[in-house]
Design a protein around this motif. Structure first.
Motif, short mmCIF file in Angstrom:
data_model
loop_
_atom_site.label_atom_id
_atom_site.label_comp_id
_atom_site.label_asym_id
_atom_site.label_seq_id
_atom_site.Cartn_x
_atom_site.Cartn_y
_atom_site.Cartn_z
N THR A 11 0.90 -1.17 0.09
CA THR A 11 -0.26 -0.16 -0.07
C THR A 11 0.86 1.25 0.05
N ARG A 12 0.65 2.27 -0.92
CA ARG A 12 1.27 3.45 -0.93
C ARG A 12 0.92 4.45 -0.54
N CYS A 13 0.16 5.39 0.37
CA CYS A 13 -0.32 6.56 1.17
C CYS A 13 0.33 7.07 1.88
N SER A 14 -0.36 7.40 2.97
CA SER A 14 -0.13 8.73 3.84
C SER A 14 -0.24 7.07 4.78
N TRP A 15 0.08 8.00 6.12
CA TRP A 15 -0.10 7.25 7.50
C TRP A 15 -1.44 6.87 7.74
N TRP A 18 -3.31 4.30 5.45
CA TRP A 18 -2.66 3.38 5.46
C TRP A 18 -3.66 2.46 6.93
N LYS A 19 -3.25 2.95 8.04
CA LYS A 19 -4.10 2.66 8.83
C LYS A 19 -5.79 1.61 8.87
N ASN A 22 -5.89 -0.71 5.99
CA ASN A 22 -5.06 -1.66 6.62
C ASN A 22 -6.80 -2.75 7.80
N THR A 27 -5.28 -3.95 0.64
CA THR A 27 -4.24 -3.97 0.57
C THR A 27 -3.83 -3.74 -0.78
N SER A 30 -2.87 2.38 -4.07
CA SER A 30 -1.88 4.18 -4.00
C SER A 30 -3.39 4.43 -4.05
#
Length: 84
Positions: A11-15, A18-19, A22, A27, A30
């Protein structure tokens, strides 16, 4: 903008994104945020995108096709395609 990525690429993104992703078990995506980058707007944006998601079966039914007819057949188009 939420885009699919190849299986296993992560996964390519901000934290924050992502949280959230997730937590839903999502998963290999982008995420690009346009406009305001504050956390409340990002959270609202990702939940809005998740609510608007459409399955491949729904898209095929709307187009009057089968899901198999919508999969890429050329070797160039299949470069990022991996059936599960």
């Amino acid at each position: 903008v939420v885009l699919m990525r190849r299986a296993g690429s992560g996964t390519r993104c901000s934290w924050l994104m992502w949280k959230i992703l997730n937590a839903f078990g999502i998963t290999d995506v982008s995420v690009k945020v346009h406009g305001s980058k504050n956390k409340i707007n990002q959270t609202r944006c990702i939940f809005n995108a998740l609510q608007r998601m459409v399955s491949a079966r729904d898209v095929a039914n709307n187009r009057g096709k089968r899901v198999l007819d919508m999969t890429p057949r050329s070797s160039i188009a299949q470069a990022g395609y991996r059936p599960d």
